[in-house]
Design a protein around this motif. Structure first.
Motif, PDB file in Angstrom:
ATOM      1  N   LYS A 214     -25.426 -32.158   9.357  1.00  0.00           N
ATOM      2  CA  LYS A 214     -24.102 -32.692   9.675  1.00  0.00           C
ATOM      3  C   LYS A 214     -23.667 -32.264  11.073  1.00  0.00           C
ATOM      4  O   LYS A 214     -23.108 -33.062  11.841  1.00  0.00           O
ATOM      5  CB  LYS A 214     -23.083 -32.228   8.635  1.00  0.00           C
ATOM      6  N   LEU A 215     -23.929 -31.002  11.407  1.00  0.00           N
ATOM      7  CA  LEU A 215     -23.580 -30.502  12.739  1.00  0.00           C
ATOM      8  C   LEU A 215     -24.391 -31.217  13.820  1.00  0.00           C
ATOM      9  O   LEU A 215     -23.878 -31.504  14.905  1.00  0.00           O
ATOM     10  CB  LEU A 215     -23.819 -28.994  12.808  1.00  0.00           C
ATOM     11  N   LEU A 216     -25.654 -31.492  13.509  1.00  0.00           N
ATOM     12  CA  LEU A 216     -26.506 -32.216  14.449  1.00  0.00           C
ATOM     13  C   LEU A 216     -25.932 -33.603  14.740  1.00  0.00           C
ATOM     14  O   LEU A 216     -25.835 -34.024  15.901  1.00  0.00           O
ATOM     15  CB  LEU A 216     -27.923 -32.338  13.883  1.00  0.00           C
ATOM     16  N   LEU A 217     -25.541 -34.305  13.688  1.00  0.00           N
ATOM     17  CA  LEU A 217     -24.962 -35.638  13.871  1.00  0.00           C
ATOM     18  C   LEU A 217     -23.635 -35.570  14.615  1.00  0.00           C
ATOM     19  O   LEU A 217     -23.327 -36.433  15.443  1.00  0.00           O
ATOM     20  CB  LEU A 217     -24.767 -36.313  12.509  1.00  0.00           C
ATOM     21  N   LYS A 218     -22.852 -34.539  14.311  1.00  0.00           N
ATOM     22  CA  LYS A 218     -21.574 -34.373  15.006  1.00  0.00           C
ATOM     23  C   LYS A 218     -21.802 -34.192  16.501  1.00  0.00           C
ATOM     24  O   LYS A 218     -21.106 -34.798  17.331  1.00  0.00           O
ATOM     25  CB  LYS A 218     -20.821 -33.174  14.432  1.00  0.00           C
ATOM     26  N   ASP A 219     -22.789 -33.364  16.860  1.00  0.00           N
ATOM     27  CA  ASP A 219     -23.111 -33.154  18.273  1.00  0.00           C
ATOM     28  C   ASP A 219     -23.576 -34.458  18.925  1.00  0.00           C
ATOM     29  O   ASP A 219     -23.210 -34.765  20.067  1.00  0.00           O
ATOM     30  CB  ASP A 219     -24.214 -32.093  18.416  1.00  0.00           C
ATOM     31  N   PHE A 220     -24.369 -35.216  18.179  1.00  0.00           N
ATOM     32  CA  PHE A 220     -24.884 -36.484  18.698  1.00  0.00           C
ATOM     33  C   PHE A 220     -23.746 -37.457  19.002  1.00  0.00           C
ATOM     34  O   PHE A 220     -23.690 -38.069  20.076  1.00  0.00           O
ATOM     35  CB  PHE A 220     -25.853 -37.090  17.681  1.00  0.00           C
ATOM     36  N   PHE A 221     -22.805 -37.587  18.062  1.00  0.00           N
ATOM     37  CA  PHE A 221     -21.685 -38.501  18.271  1.00  0.00           C
ATOM     38  C   PHE A 221     -20.763 -38.014  19.389  1.00  0.00           C
ATOM     39  O   PHE A 221     -20.193 -38.818  20.134  1.00  0.00           O
ATOM     40  CB  PHE A 221     -20.894 -38.687  16.973  1.00  0.00           C
ATOM     41  N   ASN A 222     -20.614 -36.705  19.508  1.00  0.00           N
ATOM     42  CA  ASN A 222     -19.804 -36.159  20.598  1.00  0.00           C
ATOM     43  C   ASN A 222     -20.422 -36.473  21.954  1.00  0.00           C
ATOM     44  O   ASN A 222     -19.723 -36.775  22.925  1.00  0.00           O
ATOM     45  CB  ASN A 222     -19.642 -34.645  20.440  1.00  0.00           C
ATOM     46  N   ILE A 223     -21.755 -36.405  22.018  1.00  0.00           N
ATOM     47  CA  ILE A 223     -22.450 -36.738  23.263  1.00  0.00           C
ATOM     48  C   ILE A 223     -22.236 -38.211  23.604  1.00  0.00           C
ATOM     49  O   ILE A 223     -21.938 -38.577  24.748  1.00  0.00           O
ATOM     50  CB  ILE A 223     -23.960 -36.427  23.143  1.00  0.00           C
ATOM     51  N   LEU A 224     -22.365 -39.071  22.594  1.00  0.00           N
ATOM     52  CA  LEU A 224     -22.176 -40.505  22.816  1.00  0.00           C
ATOM     53  C   LEU A 224     -20.758 -40.824  23.279  1.00  0.00           C
ATOM     54  O   LEU A 224     -20.537 -41.717  24.098  1.00  0.00           O
ATOM     55  CB  LEU A 224     -22.473 -41.285  21.527  1.00  0.00           C
ATOM     56  N   ALA A 225     -19.803 -40.079  22.728  1.00  0.00           N
ATOM     57  CA  ALA A 225     -18.395 -40.337  23.045  1.00  0.00           C
ATOM     58  C   ALA A 225     -17.912 -39.539  24.252  1.00  0.00           C
ATOM     59  O   ALA A 225     -16.733 -39.604  24.607  1.00  0.00           O
ATOM     60  CB  ALA A 225     -17.528 -40.015  21.832  1.00  0.00           C
ATOM     61  N   ASN A 226     -18.816 -38.749  24.858  1.00  0.00           N
ATOM     62  CA  ASN A 226     -18.478 -37.933  26.027  1.00  0.00           C
ATOM     63  C   ASN A 226     -17.414 -36.894  25.730  1.00  0.00           C
ATOM     64  O   ASN A 226     -16.571 -36.583  26.569  1.00  0.00           O
ATOM     65  CB  ASN A 226     -18.006 -38.813  27.196  1.00  0.00           C
ATOM     66  N   PHE A 227     -17.412 -36.381  24.499  1.00  0.00           N
ATOM     67  CA  PHE A 227     -16.485 -35.305  24.156  1.00  0.00           C
ATOM     68  C   PHE A 227     -17.186 -33.968  24.370  1.00  0.00           C
ATOM     69  O   PHE A 227     -18.398 -33.859  24.235  1.00  0.00           O
ATOM     70  CB  PHE A 227     -16.055 -35.400  22.690  1.00  0.00           C
ATOM     71  N   ASN A 228     -16.395 -32.949  24.690  1.00  0.00           N
ATOM     72  CA  ASN A 228     -16.947 -31.599  24.837  1.00  0.00           C
ATOM     73  C   ASN A 228     -16.870 -30.853  23.509  1.00  0.00           C
ATOM     74  O   ASN A 228     -15.965 -31.066  22.744  1.00  0.00           O
ATOM     75  CB  ASN A 228     -16.172 -30.829  25.910  1.00  0.00           C
TER      76      ASN A 228
END
Length: 228
Positions: A214-228
Motif C-alpha cells: 500500500k505504501l509503495l502504491l501511495k508513493d507511486f501515485f504521489n510521484i505521478l501527482a508531483n506531491f512531496n
C-alpha cells in the motif's frame, strides 16, 4: 432509453476544439450558474440574466439576449431544468404588459442537480450535492446504501463524486436516460457500471495488499501527482 426533450448543450464543445465550449453551451451554463446562486427575483429575469452573463464575458447584453430567450423557452424550460418562478410588475409600458408582469426564473430539482456538474460553481457544487443526498428518500430499495456512500465520499473523495455525478448528468443531456431526478440505484447503475470498473477493481485489490504494498502504491501515485 432515449428521451425526446430538447438538447441540453452544457457539455457541447467545438468539433475541432474539444476543450472549448460552444456559444450555446456557454449561455446555458451561464444561465444555470446564475440561477443557482442568485436569490433576488429582480435579477432572475431574462434581461437580468443576459446582463449578468454579458458582464462576465465582456460583451454587450443585447448581443446575447435572443440566445438567452431561446435557451430558456426552447431548451431549459421544456427539459425541466428551469421553471418560471413568478412575475414581477412592470412600472412602464403597455397596460396589458404591466398587468401580466415580467417572468423570473429558478432551477427545478433537476436543474439544481445539473448545476452540480458545472465547474464554474466551484465549491457550491459540493453544497448542492450534500443537500440533495441528505434529503434523499432512504426507504426506496438501494437508496440507503447509495445515500450514505455518496455522503461519505463527499467528505473523503469529493472529486470522485463530481466525476460520477457529471457522467450521470452527461448521460441525461445526451439522451441516454429520461430523467435524472429522483436518482435511483437502477439509473445510477445503468450509466456508471462500466465507468467505475477501474475504481471498483482498485478498491477490491487494495483491500488485500500488505501495508508495504500500500505504501509503495501511495508513493507511486504521489510521484505521478508531483506531491512531496
Amino acid at each position: 432509453m432515449r428521451h425526446k426533450t430538447p438538447h441540453i448543450a452544457i457539455f457541447d464543445t467545438f468539433k475541432t476544439k474539444k476543450n472549448k465550449f460552444t456559444g450555446e453551451a456557454k449561455r446555458q451554463r451561464g444561465i444555470i450558474t446564475h440561477l443557482a446562486v442568485e436569490k433576488n427575483p429582480e435579477l432572475k429575469t431574462r434581461t437580468a440574466i443576459a446582463h449578468a452573463i454579458a458582464k462576465s464575458n465582456g460583451i454587450l447584453w443585447q448581443n446575447i439576449y435572443s440566445g438567452i430567450f431561446k435557451d430558456l423557452d426552447e431548451v431549459l424550460i421544456p427539459s425541466g431544468v428551469v421553471k418560471e418562478a413568478g412575475r414581477l410588475p412592470l412600472r412602464r409600458g403597455p397596460k396589458a404588459l404591466q398587468l401580466e408582469g415580467v417572468p423570473f426564473y429558478e432551477l427545478t430539482e433537476t436543474g439544481i442537480l445539473v448545476a452540480s456538474s458545472i465547474e464554474e460553481l466551484g465549491n457550491i457544487r459540493m453544497t448542492i450535492l450534500e443537500s440533495y443526498f441528505n434529503n434523499m428518500n432512504s426507504n426506496i430499495s438501494g437508496n440507503d446504501v447509495m445515500k450514505k456512500s455518496i455522503l461519505l465520499l463527499l467528505k473523503t473523495i469529493p472529486s470522485f463524486v463530481i466525476k460520477i455525478i457529471s457522467a450521470y448528468i452527461y448521460a441525461y443531456t445526451n439522451g441516454e436516460i429520461d430523467t435524472i431526478t429522483p436518482i435511483t440505484i437502477d439509473k445510477f447503475r445503468s450509466v456508471l457500471k462500466e465507468q467505475i470498473s477501474i475504481e471498483k477493481e482498485f478498491i477490491e485489490s487494495y483491500d488485500v495488499l500488505s501495508q508495504n504494498q500500500k505504501l509503495l502504491l501511495k508513493d507511486f501515485f504521489n510521484i505521478l501527482a508531483n506531491f512531496n
